[in-house]
Design a protein around this motif. Structure first.
Motif, PDB file in Angstrom:
ATOM      1  N   GLY A 113     -20.243  -0.078 -12.761  1.00  0.00           N
ATOM      2  CA  GLY A 113     -19.324  -1.209 -12.818  1.00  0.00           C
ATOM      3  C   GLY A 113     -18.186  -0.950 -11.845  1.00  0.00           C
ATOM      4  N   VAL A 114     -17.638  -2.012 -11.263  1.00  0.00           N
ATOM      5  CA  VAL A 114     -16.539  -1.856 -10.310  1.00  0.00           C
ATOM      6  C   VAL A 114     -15.383  -2.764 -10.731  1.00  0.00           C
ATOM      7  CG1 VAL A 114     -15.806  -2.085  -7.891  1.00  0.00           C
ATOM      8  CG2 VAL A 114     -18.144  -1.342  -8.418  1.00  0.00           C
ATOM      9  N   LEU A 115     -14.218  -2.150 -10.907  1.00  0.00           N
ATOM     10  CA  LEU A 115     -12.994  -2.878 -11.232  1.00  0.00           C
ATOM     11  C   LEU A 115     -12.064  -2.730 -10.036  1.00  0.00           C
ATOM     12  CD1 LEU A 115     -10.989  -4.321 -13.107  1.00  0.00           C
ATOM     13  CD2 LEU A 115     -10.452  -2.095 -14.114  1.00  0.00           C
ATOM     14  N   SER A 116     -11.673  -3.877  -9.450  1.00  0.00           N
ATOM     15  CA  SER A 116     -10.831  -3.847  -8.255  1.00  0.00           C
ATOM     16  C   SER A 116      -9.412  -4.306  -8.544  1.00  0.00           C
ATOM     17  CB  SER A 116     -11.431  -4.752  -7.168  1.00  0.00           C
ATOM     18  OG  SER A 116     -12.690  -4.277  -6.763  1.00  0.00           O
ATOM     19  N   TYR A 117      -8.466  -3.608  -7.951  1.00  0.00           N
ATOM     20  CA  TYR A 117      -7.048  -3.966  -7.988  1.00  0.00           C
ATOM     21  C   TYR A 117      -6.560  -4.088  -6.551  1.00  0.00           C
ATOM     22  CZ  TYR A 117      -6.220  -2.848 -12.937  1.00  0.00           C
ATOM     23  OH  TYR A 117      -6.226  -2.837 -14.298  1.00  0.00           O
ATOM     24  N   THR A 118      -5.604  -4.985  -6.322  1.00  0.00           N
ATOM     25  CA  THR A 118      -4.919  -5.043  -5.044  1.00  0.00           C
ATOM     26  C   THR A 118      -3.471  -4.665  -5.299  1.00  0.00           C
ATOM     27  OG1 THR A 118      -6.401  -6.752  -4.196  1.00  0.00           O
ATOM     28  CG2 THR A 118      -4.287  -6.512  -3.081  1.00  0.00           C
ATOM     29  N   ALA A 119      -2.948  -3.770  -4.465  1.00  0.00           N
ATOM     30  CA  ALA A 119      -1.580  -3.277  -4.621  1.00  0.00           C
ATOM     31  C   ALA A 119      -0.821  -3.447  -3.311  1.00  0.00           C
ATOM     32  CB  ALA A 119      -1.598  -1.796  -5.011  1.00  0.00           C
ATOM     33  N   GLU A 120       0.381  -4.000  -3.401  1.00  0.00           N
ATOM     34  CA  GLU A 120       1.241  -4.159  -2.227  1.00  0.00           C
ATOM     35  C   GLU A 120       2.305  -3.067  -2.241  1.00  0.00           C
ATOM     36  OE1 GLU A 120       1.531  -8.946  -1.501  1.00  0.00           O
ATOM     37  OE2 GLU A 120       2.779  -8.084  -3.075  1.00  0.00           O
ATOM     38  N   ALA A 121       2.478  -2.398  -1.107  1.00  0.00           N
ATOM     39  CA  ALA A 121       3.499  -1.359  -0.983  1.00  0.00           C
ATOM     40  C   ALA A 121       4.740  -1.930  -0.292  1.00  0.00           C
ATOM     41  CB  ALA A 121       2.944  -0.180  -0.198  1.00  0.00           C
ATOM     42  N   PHE A 122       4.976  -3.223  -0.461  1.00  0.00           N
ATOM     43  CA  PHE A 122       6.081  -3.900   0.228  1.00  0.00           C
ATOM     44  C   PHE A 122       6.344  -5.231  -0.465  1.00  0.00           C
ATOM     45  CE2 PHE A 122       2.193  -5.599   1.766  1.00  0.00           C
ATOM     46  CZ  PHE A 122       2.434  -6.929   2.006  1.00  0.00           C
ATOM     47  N   GLY A 123       7.356  -5.942   0.005  1.00  0.00           N
ATOM     48  CA  GLY A 123       7.598  -7.323  -0.429  1.00  0.00           C
ATOM     49  C   GLY A 123       7.734  -7.480  -1.923  1.00  0.00           C
ATOM     50  N   CYS A 124       6.784  -8.187  -2.528  1.00  0.00           N
ATOM     51  CA  CYS A 124       6.818  -8.463  -3.976  1.00  0.00           C
ATOM     52  C   CYS A 124       6.279  -7.300  -4.809  1.00  0.00           C
ATOM     53  CB  CYS A 124       6.003  -9.720  -4.288  1.00  0.00           C
ATOM     54  SG  CYS A 124       6.671 -11.213  -3.540  1.00  0.00           S
TER      55      CYS A 124
END
Length: 158
Positions: A113-124
């Protein structure tokens, strides 16, 4: 000789099996995230993680320029940092203008199974669970949250 497996940076990256999406495709679920909805914690049990890093200036059809893999304890430690970030009731209203990388974290479990997250190191500094692929996985994605300094520090290590 370093033991970490990281691909060298290229100007706009190239698609790979591990990091197949353009920055435009990566940002779409971030914009569509429903803040204040979802599980407080994820029950996912990762055994590995692939980290796809997109340059601060990435746009349009640019792909990840750096790809790193972590296994077992490194993957569970990183997942614990993701889960430790507290869910935010609403989308951040104040976002700074600095640039920084965007990361896609693709956690894999024993059942592939694959669980994906997106993380921003800036802005919001958004941290959003974006997809769950695989058979018989637990229901809701975790609620959107903000990245923490500890998580960003861990992502900066290759």
């Amino acid at each position: 000789m370093p033991t970490a497996s990281a691909t060298p940076p290229t100007p706009s990256g190239t698609p790979s099996i591990d990091c197949p999406e353009t920055i435009t495709a990566v940002r779409k679920p971030l914009e569509a995230a429903i803040w204040g909805k979802g599980a407080a914690k994820s029950a996912f049990q990762p055994v590995s993680v692939t980290i796809c890093q997109y340059d601060a200036q990435a746009s349009g059809q640019d792909y990840a320029t750096v790809m790193t893999k972590r296994t077992m304890k490194q993957a569970t430690d990183l997942f614990a940092l993701v889960n430790a970030a507290k869910p935010e009731p609403k989308k951040p209203g104040f976002c700074t203008k600095e640039l920084g990388p965007t990361y896609v974290l693709r956690f894999t479990d024993n059942d592939r199974g694959v669980l994906s997250y997106t993380a921003e190191a800036f802005g919001c500094h958004r941290l959003v669970a974006t997809s769950f692929e695989g058979q018989g996985k637990p229901g809701d994605l975790a609620a959107p949250r903000s990245t923490t300094p500890e998580l960003l520090k861990s992502l900066g290590l290759r």
